[in-house]
Design an enzyme around this catalytic site. Structure first.
Site, PDB file in Angstrom:
ATOM      1  N   TYR A  35       9.272  -5.566  11.492  1.00 16.86           N
ATOM      2  CA  TYR A  35       9.056  -4.117  11.546  1.00 16.86           C
ATOM      3  C   TYR A  35       8.386  -3.660  12.837  1.00 16.86           C
ATOM      4  O   TYR A  35       8.244  -2.458  13.064  1.00 16.86           O
ATOM      5  CB  TYR A  35       8.186  -3.678  10.370  1.00 16.86           C
ATOM      6  N   HIS A  40       9.041   3.578  12.178  1.00 13.08           N
ATOM      7  CA  HIS A  40       7.996   3.777  11.169  1.00 13.08           C
ATOM      8  C   HIS A  40       6.655   3.194  11.616  1.00 13.08           C
ATOM      9  O   HIS A  40       5.622   3.480  11.002  1.00 13.08           O
ATOM     10  CB  HIS A  40       8.431   3.123   9.859  1.00 13.08           C
ATOM     11  N   TYR A  86       1.912  -2.618   3.526  1.00 13.37           N
ATOM     12  CA  TYR A  86       3.177  -1.902   3.666  1.00 13.37           C
ATOM     13  C   TYR A  86       2.920  -0.416   3.455  1.00 13.37           C
ATOM     14  O   TYR A  86       1.961  -0.001   2.804  1.00 13.37           O
ATOM     15  CB  TYR A  86       4.275  -2.439   2.754  1.00 13.37           C
ATOM     16  N   ASN A  88       3.991   2.174   1.823  1.00  9.12           N
ATOM     17  CA  ASN A  88       3.854   2.910   0.563  1.00  9.12           C
ATOM     18  C   ASN A  88       2.525   2.689  -0.145  1.00  9.12           C
ATOM     19  O   ASN A  88       2.172   3.453  -1.041  1.00  9.12           O
ATOM     20  CB  ASN A  88       4.993   2.538  -0.387  1.00  9.12           C
ATOM     21  N   ASN A 134       5.567   8.586   2.467  1.00  8.17           N
ATOM     22  CA  ASN A 134       4.907   7.854   1.384  1.00  8.17           C
ATOM     23  C   ASN A 134       3.545   7.300   1.774  1.00  8.17           C
ATOM     24  O   ASN A 134       2.666   7.148   0.918  1.00  8.17           O
ATOM     25  CB  ASN A 134       5.815   6.732   0.887  1.00  8.17           C
TER      26      ASN A 134
END
EC number: 3.1.1.29
Length: 215
Positions: A35, A40, A86, A88, A134
């Protein structure tokens, strides 16, 4: 290689209109190499630069569910955080750190990617909704308030960029070279005004950042 901009101590009386000074800076993203370069993770990118600027380094703090860096600026303690829960579940980490250091939501600044702003744009905001982000949603629930500050780093929206991708896929892919350069420029602009935010002068930071958006 990240360019370092060492912060200088700024006297509080240099600022006319003051809010609560920021004591916790949270960069949002997802952990791990898969990632690292995705849109993001724009909050992580800025947080890494700020750690360099404040002459500190991140270290894993399992009790806080994140990577933590501690610094001093203008005689005050500042904590930087990158949750490893993460996106969320970011609130689990932010809530734990804010509770431990007895920080009010108004003393928290969250750095995050923003679909509603184009690459090259950035906005400062306090409070409000989460607009489907989120990470912000979970932080708001953990702090019991939406009144934390947000530094919204534009990454664009598939629709505004003429792409056929779904949003969930878009944010988990790297930006193209031109978009990355625009985001990097915004990150440098953010770094330049963070001392004002640490002093509580969001009026100055807002003028500097929003004025350079050209909007």
């Amino acid at each position: 290689m990240r360019r370092v901009l060492y912060f200088t101590n700024t006297r509080p009386d240099a600022y006319a209109t003051m809010s609560d000074p920021i004591r916790l800076i949270v960069g949002l993203g997802n952990p791990g190499p898969d990632y690292e370069t995705t849109r993001h993770n724009a909050g992580f990118w800025l947080a890494d630069h700020l750690a360099d600027d404040l002459r500190t380094a991140f270290a894993l703090e399992k009790g806080f569910f994140g990577m933590l860096a501690k610094a001093r600026h203008a005689g005050e303690n500042v904590v930087l955080l990158k949750p490893i829960t993460y996106m969320n579940r970011s609130g689990q980490s932010v809530g734990a750190v804010a509770c431990f250091y007895k920080l009010a939501p108004e003393q928290v600044l969250v750095l995050h990617d923003e679909l509603d702003l184009l690459p090259g744009q950035v906005k400062i905001k306090q409070g409000g909704g989460h607009a489907g982000h989120n990470g912000l949603k979970d932080i708001q629930a953990a702090l019991g308030s939406p009144n934390f500050w947000r530094l919204r780093i534009g990454i664009g929206h598939p629709r505004s960029l003429g792409l056929a991708q779904q949003v969930a896929d878009f944010v988990l892919h790297p930006p193209c070279r031109e978009e990355q350069q625009q985001i990097d420029t915004v990150i440098d602009r953010c770094r330049a005004v963070v001392p004002a935010m640490l002093a509580g002068d969001f009026a100055l930071a807002t003028r500097e950042l929003h004025g350079a958006n050209g909007t």
